[in-house]
Design a protein around this motif. Structure first.
Motif, PDB file in Angstrom:
ATOM      1  N   LYS A   1      -7.868  16.008  -0.772  1.00  0.00           N
ATOM      2  CA  LYS A   1      -8.378  15.271   0.348  1.00  0.00           C
ATOM      3  C   LYS A   1      -8.931  16.407   1.426  1.00  0.00           C
ATOM      4  O   LYS A   1      -9.635  16.132   2.135  1.00  0.00           O
TER       5      LYS A   1
ATOM      6  N   THR B   1      -3.407  16.721  10.138  1.00  0.00           N
ATOM      7  CA  THR B   1      -4.435  16.111   9.237  1.00  0.00           C
ATOM      8  C   THR B   1      -4.857  16.614   7.936  1.00  0.00           C
ATOM      9  O   THR B   1      -4.660  16.483   7.051  1.00  0.00           O
TER      10      THR B   1
ATOM     11  N   PHE C   1      -5.398   6.452  -4.615  1.00  0.00           N
ATOM     12  CA  PHE C   1      -4.929   7.976  -4.235  1.00  0.00           C
ATOM     13  C   PHE C   1      -3.451   8.302  -5.008  1.00  0.00           C
ATOM     14  O   PHE C   1      -2.677   7.405  -5.163  1.00  0.00           O
TER      15      PHE C   1
ATOM     16  N   ASN D   1      -2.697   0.639  -3.906  1.00  0.00           N
ATOM     17  CA  ASN D   1      -3.687   1.446  -3.918  1.00  0.00           C
ATOM     18  C   ASN D   1      -3.604   2.977  -4.367  1.00  0.00           C
ATOM     19  O   ASN D   1      -4.217   3.940  -3.798  1.00  0.00           O
TER      20      ASN D   1
ATOM     21  N   ASP E   1      -4.789   3.790   8.299  1.00  0.00           N
ATOM     22  CA  ASP E   1      -5.663   3.008   7.713  1.00  0.00           C
ATOM     23  C   ASP E   1      -6.345   3.572   6.703  1.00  0.00           C
ATOM     24  O   ASP E   1      -6.398   2.747   5.766  1.00  0.00           O
ATOM     25  N   THR E   2      -6.482   5.030   6.569  1.00  0.00           N
ATOM     26  CA  THR E   2      -7.006   5.663   5.319  1.00  0.00           C
ATOM     27  C   THR E   2      -6.095   5.504   4.366  1.00  0.00           C
ATOM     28  O   THR E   2      -6.646   4.893   3.105  1.00  0.00           O
ATOM     29  N   LEU E   3      -4.881   5.646   4.459  1.00  0.00           N
ATOM     30  CA  LEU E   3      -3.929   5.474   3.187  1.00  0.00           C
ATOM     31  C   LEU E   3      -3.237   4.042   3.129  1.00  0.00           C
ATOM     32  O   LEU E   3      -2.787   3.684   2.023  1.00  0.00           O
ATOM     33  N   LYS E   4      -3.855   3.129   3.776  1.00  0.00           N
ATOM     34  CA  LYS E   4      -3.742   1.773   3.490  1.00  0.00           C
ATOM     35  C   LYS E   4      -5.055   1.123   2.930  1.00  0.00           C
ATOM     36  O   LYS E   4      -5.182  -0.151   2.422  1.00  0.00           O
ATOM     37  N   GLY E   5      -6.061   2.233   2.925  1.00  0.00           N
ATOM     38  CA  GLY E   5      -7.423   1.741   2.317  1.00  0.00           C
ATOM     39  C   GLY E   5      -7.406   1.441   0.900  1.00  0.00           C
ATOM     40  O   GLY E   5      -6.378   1.612   0.094  1.00  0.00           O
TER      41      GLY E   5
ATOM     42  N   LEU F   1      -3.892   8.476  10.195  1.00  0.00           N
ATOM     43  CA  LEU F   1      -4.118   8.227   8.765  1.00  0.00           C
ATOM     44  C   LEU F   1      -3.794   7.068   8.362  1.00  0.00           C
ATOM     45  O   LEU F   1      -3.719   6.974   7.060  1.00  0.00           O
TER      46      LEU F   1
ATOM     47  N   THR G   1      -3.577  15.670   4.453  1.00  0.00           N
ATOM     48  CA  THR G   1      -4.649  15.259   3.304  1.00  0.00           C
ATOM     49  C   THR G   1      -4.635  16.355   2.012  1.00  0.00           C
ATOM     50  O   THR G   1      -4.904  16.183   1.026  1.00  0.00           O
TER      51      THR G   1
ATOM     52  N   THR H   1       0.922  -1.231   0.044  1.00  0.00           N
ATOM     53  CA  THR H   1       0.030  -0.027  -0.028  1.00  0.00           C
ATOM     54  C   THR H   1       0.706   1.255   0.111  1.00  0.00           C
ATOM     55  O   THR H   1       2.182   1.166   0.331  1.00  0.00           O
TER      56      THR H   1
END
Length: 154
Positions: A112, A87, A58, A141, A50-54, A48, A91, A25
């Motif tokens: 974001k 944050t 991106f 991702n 988990d978000t950037l591993k989502g 962040l 983002t 990721t």
């Protein structure tokens, strides 16, 4: 002959297993790159990971450790201590979608963080006043483009 066939089969099996290995990721790629320790620390501090591993995808304009070193130490420490401000800054470096450097078009793009960045393409890709110094680091991702300074939103 039989040994050669077995060796070929083993090599092919190893090659296939490498193809099926899960790609890293954005966060894992940043950790592995070794030039983003400050960015990774900031991503963790802002919650962040988990978000950037989502799922994404991106596009991350990622400041290197050298880029973060350009910030005054007291400003960087204050930023790392303020989760909300951190944050917003992080983002501001992320846009939706996977945009390779060859696909970048000049103009404004929403981040974001909800604020636009300005992309320019003359003389290489630029983001606001920052230059992309290493482009197209792919992740499962999305994609990372290394920039030479930290982008600060208004």
């Amino acid at each position: 002959m039989k040994k050669a066939l077995i060796a070929t089969a083993c090599a092919a099996a190893l090659g296939l297993s490498a193809l099926h290995a899960k790609a890293s990721t954005i966060v894992e790629t940043a950790v592995q790159a070794g030039q983003f320790s400050t960015l990774v620390k900031a991503i963790e501090a802002a919650g962040l990971v988990d978000t950037l591993k989502g799922e994404g995808p991106f596009t991350v304009f990622a400041p290197s450790d050298e880029a973060f070193a350009k910030l005054p130490e007291d400003k960087l420490n204050a930023l790392l201590a303020d989760k909300e401000a951190l944050t917003k800054v992080l983002t501001y470096h992320v846009v939706p979608g996977k945009v390779m450097s060859s696909d970048v078009q000049a103009g404004e793009v929403q981040t974001k963080a909800g604020q636009a960045i300005t992309l320019r393409t003359e003389g290489g890709v630029q983001v606001n006043d920052s230059r992309v110094v290493n482009a197209d680091i792919t992740a499962s991702n999305g994609v990372i483009h290394v920039i030479d300074s930290v982008l600060l939103p208004n």
